[in-house]
Structures are given as structure tokens and as C-alpha cells.
Design an enzyme around this catalytic site. Structure first.
Site, PDB file in Angstrom:
ATOM      1  N   TYR A   1       1.857   0.440  14.145  1.00 15.76           N
ATOM      2  CA  TYR A   1       2.680   1.366  13.379  1.00 15.76           C
ATOM      3  C   TYR A   1       2.165   2.783  13.512  1.00 15.76           C
ATOM      4  CZ  TYR A   1      -0.786   0.379   9.665  1.00 15.76           C
ATOM      5  OH  TYR A   1      -1.940   0.203   8.943  1.00 15.76           O
TER       6      TYR A   1
ATOM      7  N   ASP B   1      -6.464  -6.050  -2.073  1.00 15.42           N
ATOM      8  CA  ASP B   1      -5.117  -6.520  -2.407  1.00 15.42           C
ATOM      9  C   ASP B   1      -5.134  -7.580  -3.504  1.00 15.42           C
ATOM     10  OD1 ASP B   1      -4.101  -4.732  -0.577  1.00 15.42           O
ATOM     11  OD2 ASP B   1      -3.840  -6.217   1.011  1.00 15.42           O
TER      12      ASP B   1
ATOM     13  N   LYS C   1       6.136   5.426   8.045  1.00 15.09           N
ATOM     14  CA  LYS C   1       5.620   4.485   9.040  1.00 15.09           C
ATOM     15  C   LYS C   1       6.745   3.952   9.906  1.00 15.09           C
ATOM     16  CE  LYS C   1       1.934   2.957   5.950  1.00 15.09           C
ATOM     17  NZ  LYS C   1       1.392   1.848   5.155  1.00 15.09           N
TER      18      LYS C   1
ATOM     19  N   HIS D   1       0.815  -1.209   0.000  1.00 17.17           N
ATOM     20  CA  HIS D   1       0.000   0.000   0.000  1.00 17.17           C
ATOM     21  C   HIS D   1       0.851   1.262   0.000  1.00 17.17           C
ATOM     22  CE1 HIS D   1      -2.988  -2.702   2.385  1.00 17.17           C
ATOM     23  NE2 HIS D   1      -3.086  -2.917   1.083  1.00 17.17           N
TER      24      HIS D   1
END
Length: 186
Positions: free
Chosen positions: A131, A173, A71, A62
Site C-alpha cells: 500500500y 491491536d 492509502k 489503524h
């Protein structure tokens, strides 16, 4: 805190100082001042995310075409193979990827700068992944690259899989685009 470089400059493995004894352990999972001093990264984190996934789940790859997110990724239960792809068109490592195993036992973290596609595969029975992000989630700007894109040829360590040839994917996905097609339309 210790910083370990990867094969891509700016993509960093972070090893926090962990103090343990027979009672357990203590660590600072994040300290803004130390993070900036040790990594040289001056990032402001605006959102914390937590996902739990079963073995064989692959989330990613992503990225956001606007509001790109940096991140800081860590695992608090289980083990993942964490993958980042440099999609910064002006980068000397554009189109390169690197991966690292993150698990709860070693407390390592991965700094994924803005301008990378990111994903992970759960290797243990399940995994809890935390995250921090440097920008807010913007679904209208989110894109995904196929996990098995032939141009990228990411080594997802299939030799270690116990669940079959295809990971468990979300609908988004499973229908993700190819790397070259997505970059030409971004």
C-alpha cells in the site's frame, strides 16, 4: 482503469487494466495521471509499505490523529478482507464502514482516503499486501480501534473462518480502544 464506487463516497475500488495471454500478464499498478483522471483524487504518495501475514492475522483498525494517511491498497499474493471506517466527523457517512475482498488474482485495489480507520484480515494461507500512503507513518499519532467494536459491528465474515473465533492480533491491536472512546479523546 475502472473505478467502482462503494457504499461510502470517496472510498473507491480500482480495477486496473490487465493485459494477459499464455505468457502471463502486464498491468500498470499505478499511474499518477490516470489515477487522477479516473478517480478525481489528487493525492501525492510519499511512502510504499509491504506486509506479509499468515492466515487469520487481522491488522487494524489503524488511523493517525495527525498526519492522516490516504492509502492505495493491493494484494500481490493471497487474499484479504479489507475494511475501512469513515471517522471524518464532518462526513455524512461518519461511523460507517465498508469492506472488499482483495486478492492477487483479480488485481483490484482499494483507495482509502485520509480520515478513515483501516484494517484487513488475511483469508488465504498467507497474503502480501502493498500500500502506498499519502503521509508518513507517525507512531506518536497512531491510534487503533478494536476489530470487534460493538458500535461499528463490522462483518468480518466469520462464517468463512477456518482457524477459530478470534483472529491473530498484535499486542497493540489486542488492546485497542473502543470506537466511541477513541473518538471522544482524539
Amino acid at each position: 482503469m475502472k473505478v467502482i464506487p462503494t457504499g461510502i463516497p470517496d472510498l473507491l475500488i480500482i480495477e486496473p487494466d490487465v493485459h494477459g495471454d499464455a505468457r502471463g500478464f502486464f498491468m500498470e499498478s499505478f499511474n499518477q495521471r490516470v489515477f487522477e483522471e479516473v478517480t478525481g483524487v489528487t493525492a501525492t504518495f510519499v511512502q510504499d509499505n509491504h506486509s506479509r501475514s499468515a492466515q487469520g492475522v487481522l491488522r487494524g483498525l489503524h488511523y493517525q490523529v495527525e498526519q492522516p494517511q490516504g492509502k492505495l491498497v493491493r494484494v500481490i499474493q493471497g487474499e484479504i478482507l479489507d475494511v475501512a471506517v469513515d471517522i471524518r466527523e464532518d462526513s455524512p457517512t461518519f461511523g460507517h464502514w465498508d469492506s472488499v475482498r482483495l486478492d492477487a488474482a483479480h488485481h483490484r485495489q482499494l483507495w482509502v482516503p485520509p480520515g478513515f480507520a483501516h484494517g484487513f484480515l488475511v483469508l488465504s494461507d498467507s497474503a502480501d499486501v502493498l500500500y502506498k500512503t499519502t503521509d508518513y507513518y507517525a507512531p506518536q499519532h497512531e491510534r487503533a480501534i478494536r476489530w470487534d467494536d460493538p458500535t461499528l459491528a463490522i462483518d468480518w465474515q466469520r462464517h468463512a473462518w477456518h482457524w477459530g473465533d478470534i483472529p491473530r492480533l498484535s499486542a497493540k491491536d489486542a488492546t485497542a480502544g473502543r470506537y466511541l472512546d477513541l473518538l471522544s479523546s482524539s
